[in-house]
Design an enzyme around this catalytic site. Structure first.
Site, short mmCIF file in Angstrom:
data_model
loop_
_atom_site.label_atom_id
_atom_site.label_comp_id
_atom_site.label_asym_id
_atom_site.label_seq_id
_atom_site.Cartn_x
_atom_site.Cartn_y
_atom_site.Cartn_z
N ALA A 1 0.86 -1.19 0.00
CA ALA A 1 0.00 0.00 0.00
C ALA A 1 0.89 1.23 0.00
O ALA A 1 2.11 1.13 0.23
CB ALA A 1 -0.89 0.01 1.23
N LYS A 2 0.33 2.36 -0.26
CA LYS A 2 1.05 3.63 -0.11
C LYS A 2 0.03 4.73 0.03
O LYS A 2 -1.08 4.63 -0.50
CB LYS A 2 1.93 3.91 -1.33
N GLY A 3 0.41 5.78 0.76
CA GLY A 3 -0.49 6.91 0.92
C GLY A 3 0.25 8.21 0.72
O GLY A 3 1.49 8.24 0.77
#
Ligand code: NAD
Length: 429
Positions: A118-120
């Site tokens: 994931a990444k934000g």
């Protein structure tokens, strides 16, 4: 089969060298074709599981509300909860976050930790924001994500312009909603709040461990090995210091403003002290000034690009002179540069292995939080060593047995592992 895959890929691709998502996808496609990946698995694995876009009202110090835009991309859950950092920058965009989320999936698979990717990110300029503004923005961003993150769902960590403090705020916000303290919701926390010993140094230490293995292939020893490092932050600075302490001759190091060079080696402790005190490498004695561009093209044995994306491209790859390229940053080499480096015989330790020390110790942090029992730093470092060396050897064996370069092998190995787990679980379709 390969035809089917190319058809889907061509449909969605508009090749642009400096777009990290395109760089990631073209390598994914090549690896998928070489693996003869089943088209159903290909269709599922080439897209993220979920993309969230959130608007984040934040009360600024002026008393006015500013609404920031943020993202969280959860790429894949086949092997466990999603895992990946959160970055704050004016340049954040969905393509970059998508690419970084996918890289996390492949990275976790290469080092065989039980996470997806994931990444934000939030589009903001943290240099222009007060601590109060950053805290309020972070807490509102975390509360917008509250249903989607959690120790069993998605575990954020620091990335560009976020740090232990940011993680402490997210952990606290999540815990306030849960009505009890949930340390395992993020990693990269302060040690006193459930962080792990050795996490801060883990990415740099991981680079040292893989470089130690890579130089054996060239029958070199650390004192004979000249290293150039681009970047002097968490990855480059700590990596350079640990290599210096291990006896390597670090001949160049830089930050965003430029670097320093001495063919006989630099005292990295002193250089980093100078950088910390003066915020620049300028006026450091006994060295020549060097630009970031020239640093990449130095005559050296090991090059560690540890700053940012798209540093080695089709434009400069021909002039790269190192024997070993150990990628500290995410995506420092574009896909178009891969073939040039391969033809020149550069041994590449790809980012999804070279900088995986950080996520490996993040995994250890998550495990320790869930056990409520914390390990000594030497135990963390020894387990990190075992993971990095085993993964390096897995990668080299995979490259040899499939007669491919190490970059392709890393993607093939990762996709193979994720595909196996997806196939075993079955596609709920
Ligand atoms: P950081 O902010 O601590 O340091 C970045 C360094 O790069 C600084 O010295 C900065 O001056 C320099 N820099 C920034 N832009 C530059 C440019 N355009 N040209 C030359 N130098 C530039 O960041 P970090 O945590 O060290 O991360 C560096 C890279 O490593 C990023 O790609 C990040 O995604 C990746 N990474 C970090 C970790 C981690 O644990 N910190 C783990 C895996 C990958």
């Amino acid at each position: 089969m390969a035809m089917a895959i190319s058809a889907i890929a061509d449909d969605v691709r508009h090749v642009k060298e400096d777009n990290p998502f395109e760089s990631m996808m073209s390598r994914f496609d090549r690896a998928a074709q070489l693996l003869d990946l089943d088209p159903d698995l290909y269709a599922v694995m080439r897209v993220p599981n979920r993309e969230l876009k959130v608007y984040i009202p934040t009360r600024m110090d002026s008393g006015r509300i500013q609404v920031f835009e943020g993202y969280r991309v959860q790429h894949n859950f086949a092997r466990g909860p999603a895992k990946g950092g959160i970055r704050y920058s004016p340049d954040v965009n969905i393509d970059e976050i998508r690419a970084l989320a996918a890289w996390m999936t492949w990275k976790c698979a290469v080092v065989n930790v039980p996470f997806g990717g994931a990444k934000g990110g939030v589009i903001c300029d943290p240099t222009q924001m007060s601590m109060g503004e950053l805290e309020r923005m972070t807490r509102r961003y975390a509360s917008e994500l509250i249903d989607f993150i959690g120790p069993e769902k998605d575990v954020p960590a620091p990335d560009m312009n976020t740090n232990e403090q940011t993680m402490a705020w997210i952990m606290d916000t999540y815990s306030m909603h849960a009505r009890h303290t949930v340390t395992a919701v993020v990693t990269g926390k302060p040690i006193d709040l459930g962080g792990s010993s050795g996490r801060r140094e883990a990415t740099g230490r991981g680079i040292l461990f893989v470089v130690n293995e890579a130089i054996k292939k060239f029958k070199m020893t650390p004192p004979q090995t000249r290293v150039a490092v681009q970047g002097s932050g968490n990855v480059g600075g700590i990596g350079a210091r640990l290599m210096h302490e291990a006896g390597y001759k670090v001949v160049a190091i830089s930050d965003v403003h430029g670097g320093i060079y001495n063919p006989n080696g630099i005292d990295i402790h002193e250089a980093l002290k100078h950088l910390q005190q003066t915020r620049s490498f300028e006026d450091f004695e006994g060295v020549e000034a060097i630009s970031n561009e020239d640093l990449l093209e130095l005559d050296c044995d090991v090059l560690v690009p540890a700053a940012t994306e798209n540093q080695i491209t089709s434009e400069n790859a021909e002039r790269i002179k190192c024997k070993i390229l150990a990628e500290g940053a995410n995506g420092p080499t574009t896909a178009a540069a891969d073939e040039i480096l391969h033809n020149k015989g550069v041994f590449v330790v790809p980012d999804i292995l070279a900088n995986a020390g950080g996520v490996t110790v993040s995994y250890f942090e998550w495990v320790q939080d869930r056990m409520g029992y914390f390990w000594r730093e030497d135990v963390v470092n020894e387990r990190l060593h075992d993971t990095m060396v085993a993964s390096f050897n897995d990668l080299c064996r995979y490259a040899d047995s499939h007669s491919v370069d190490t970059r392709t092998a890393a993607y093939m190995l990762a996709i193979d592992r994720v595909a196996y787990d997806t196939r075993m679980r079955g596609i709920y379709a």
